[in-house]
Design an enzyme around this catalytic site. Sequence first.
Site, PDB file in Angstrom:
ATOM      1  CD  GLU A 122      84.809  78.704  -3.800  1.00  0.00           C
ATOM      2  OE1 GLU A 122      84.015  78.452  -3.215  1.00  0.00           O
ATOM      3  OE2 GLU A 122      84.557  78.668  -5.159  1.00  0.00           O
ATOM      4  N   GLY A 254      78.317  85.558   0.738  1.00  0.00           N
ATOM      5  CA  GLY A 254      77.080  85.117   1.621  1.00  0.00           C
ATOM      6  C   GLY A 254      77.631  83.868   2.370  1.00  0.00           C
ATOM      7  CB  ALA A 255      77.292  80.884   3.070  1.00  0.00           C
ATOM      8  CG  MET A 256      83.634  78.740   1.758  1.00  0.00           C
ATOM      9  SD  MET A 256      83.702  78.664   0.105  1.00  0.00           S
ATOM     10  CE  MET A 256      84.438  77.030  -0.161  1.00  0.00           C
ATOM     11  CD  GLU A 257      81.452  75.725  -1.885  1.00  0.00           C
ATOM     12  OE1 GLU A 257      81.132  76.980  -1.799  1.00  0.00           O
ATOM     13  OE2 GLU A 257      82.038  75.828  -3.145  1.00  0.00           O
ATOM     14  CG  ASN A 258      84.662  76.034   4.124  1.00  0.00           C
ATOM     15  OD1 ASN A 258      85.434  76.277   3.262  1.00  0.00           O
ATOM     16  ND2 ASN A 258      83.797  76.916   5.001  1.00  0.00           N
ATOM     17  CG  HIS A 290      74.103  77.806  -3.290  1.00  0.00           C
ATOM     18  ND1 HIS A 290      73.958  77.859  -4.584  1.00  0.00           N
ATOM     19  CD2 HIS A 290      75.732  78.001  -3.027  1.00  0.00           C
ATOM     20  CE1 HIS A 290      75.278  78.233  -4.956  1.00  0.00           C
ATOM     21  NE2 HIS A 290      75.985  78.341  -4.381  1.00  0.00           N
ATOM     22  CD  GLU A 291      77.385  78.209  -0.021  1.00  0.00           C
ATOM     23  OE1 GLU A 291      77.917  77.393  -0.463  1.00  0.00           O
ATOM     24  OE2 GLU A 291      77.072  79.376  -0.137  1.00  0.00           O
ATOM     25  CD  GLU A 313      79.851  78.405  -6.793  1.00  0.00           C
ATOM     26  OE1 GLU A 313      78.246  78.244  -6.254  1.00  0.00           O
ATOM     27  OE2 GLU A 313      80.573  78.241  -5.828  1.00  0.00           O
TER      28      GLU A 313
END
Length: 847
Positions: A122, A254-258, A290-291, A313
Amino acid sequence: MRDASPQTIYLKDYAPFGYVVEEVHLTFDLAPSATRVMSRIRFAPNPDAKDTAFFLHGENLSLISAKIDGDAVKPTLTDTGLTCDVPNVPFTWEAEVQIDPAANTALEGLYQSNGMYCTQCEAEGFRKITYYPDRPDVMSVFTVRINGPHPVLLSNGNPVASGDGWAEWHDPWPKPAYLFALVAGELVAHRDSFTTMEGRDVDLALYVRPGDEGKCAFGMQALKDSMKWDEDVYGRAYDLDVFNIVAVDDFNMGAMENKGLNIFNASAVLASPETSTDSNFERIEAIIAHEYFHNWTGNRITCRDWFQLCLKEGLTVFRDSQFTADMRSEPVKRISDVIVLRAHQFPEDQGPLAHPVRPESFQEINNFYTATVYEKGAEVIRMLKTLVGDAGYKKALDLYFDRHDGDAATIEDWLQVFEDATGRDLTQFKRWYSQAGTPRVAVTDSFEDGTYTLHFAQHTPPSAASPKPQAQVIPIAVGLLGPDGDEVLPTHVLELTDDSQSFSFPGLAAKPVPSILRGFSAPVVLDHTPDHAFLLAHDTDPFNRWEAARNLAKASLLGTIMQGTAPDTAWLDGVAGLLTDDALDPAYRGYVFAMPGQSQLAADLHEAGTTPDPDAIWASAEAHRKALAGHMADALPDLYARHQVDAPYAPDAGQAGQRALGNTVLSLLTLLDGGEAAQAQFDSATNMTQQLAALACLIRAGRGDAALAQFEAQWKHDRLVMDKWFGLQVIEADPDDAADTAKALTQHPDFNWKNPNRFRATLGTFSAHHAGFHAKDGSGYTLLADWLIKLDPVNPQTTARMCSAFQTWRRYDAIRQSMIGKELERIASTPNLSRDTTEMITRIREA
Ligand code: BES
Ligand code: ZN
């Protein structure tokens, strides 16, 4: 490759891609500088598309071969992708490309971090992995084979098979390429499991580097809590057999929701009492949630295009804040969200970077992961919920999941489900998505014959993004208090829809005191000066009670800055009263003490037509801290003693609140005892919250050198703790020393500037030191500009994000503006400046 004149992309130009992707097979042969990626993709003409050009995105790829239905083809290559003649019937595209993960310092696409491979796709990183229609409305089912000597080989979805040196994964859920992920490395797993409400057994794993096993338990628990919460509150269950999280040291965000394989910045997932503060624990819990929540709001229902980013988001931030409110304290979470909104979103909305929650154009999408899209986007959903009520919200969300599961959706789709589920016309409400700027709401009142009337006038200052803003729908939660402090009207939501509007409350014995915008029911600036001390003493709404304390503090701070007046006794008495009121949640009391930030005061002064002087603001804040410490001198030692936690460390809200208040008190005590109590706490601390808070006090008291050295010796081996060591010295420095301190730290052997966490800990923290960054001699501006220029070719995304430190430059005096202007020009004229940074600097300079 750099564009000479970057292209602007417009929402109005949206058109579907000419082909649908029926399935994707990827094979990776991993090698640090020569990874081969083989793709086999089934395309078919898209009956809904007019434009049939076959363009695949691709950047920094070496094309080895390309075939259509088994026959070699010669596509036309450009800097941004390829075009090729293709049949007008379904066909199979095969390509082999070579990429260089070891040289990928931008951390987008496939890269290496401490020897492990990982991805960040992303928003537009997949095009750096292979040729593909890299846009969120192209969704497909992916099968991935990874060949590599690493013990752990991960991708999205469910594991299919694996053997020595290979693994195969299949993700049955169609997804856009930005949710693709791959991880390979020598990692260890912390495992657990979760059974969904549908009876699916899910294997959970958190993969970390050897040595970090002891920092996984909290994140795992947060994941299970999130899975349960999404079932209980939104009725959403997880949909694969595995859910994996990987911690990486080098990560831009911070982080990614793959899908099925979330990738986290190590700082956003690894935690232990010895190395993480209570705030770290809370942030980790929120990011994991969140993720995870993106699995439904983002992955199952994704965005049609990047202009719709707030669809996933804003909604997911809203959901994670509901989660944190449920897990911890609702009023405290609301207060901390509003602090963040005012500190980050308001300046954005009121400056040269202002844009609507749904922007209409961009050059580099990475620059639009903003406080406006995220935080204001969440506020807009919160207002929607307030307007349609809890039942209406639930009905609308159920319809949203039902109607749009599997879709790449738009804000129109989102609002339509609310209209259909509740019958409410949201035409005017939609302006919250299309207009930039923070509305201001002015309030006056009158009282006659037992009827109390509130008069409201709303006005949104025009901006380049929205030159002619129109009236918005503003839900204003109001309560009325009688002269004796009793509530005569409980919270009631008024709907402001016109430029000006009045609301009457008959049948009152005496003129009440209004409590307006309870719970911060809308993201607006309220122009209203009620009796703050009265509200601080009597308001039943915890948010407005905190707000009253804050308003008192603000008036007092501004008085010192502008008229040289002494700290206001109404504030001192009010805050002292709340700090010692044991009936109130300690965490809440910690916030009541917190004064408005110095950058916030600069904004307030600017708004009031006064040029902010950062040194005077600093001095006023210092004077207020000292005054409060003096005012409470007798109570502090006892208050400190009563907020020590004897029980074994737990990161829960109860203990964290005790420690937060205890440490707030310690910072006051330090002003009286020169750091005696802080030294004792530092020496005996058994957790990072206590250790770091004491260290901060010691630095402020001018006796931090020994403790800093001791801390460094103790934690040299731990990157995340050392980030705190770097950051703390900068943020606690005196304004005169901040630039030198930051500069000296950039010479430290452990200042690995290519690591985004370390860079942000040092230079990001520096730009947040208001008086230090804005030092009169301009040294702060030069220091930041030097480093942004150095980082840009290495990591444009992180560079561009940090340019926002300059967004408020027009607030300051002519000399500072001229110094900043020169630095902005110096950055802008750097040869080969990235598209990311060019766009940011150009917009900021247009102010
Ligand atoms: N999808 C984003 C991560 C992302 C952001 C990828 C920008 C590419 C560009 C993720 O869901 C996210 O929003 N992460 C936040 C944390 C969250 C708690 C708001 C982050 O990384 O800061
Ligand atoms: Zn997100």
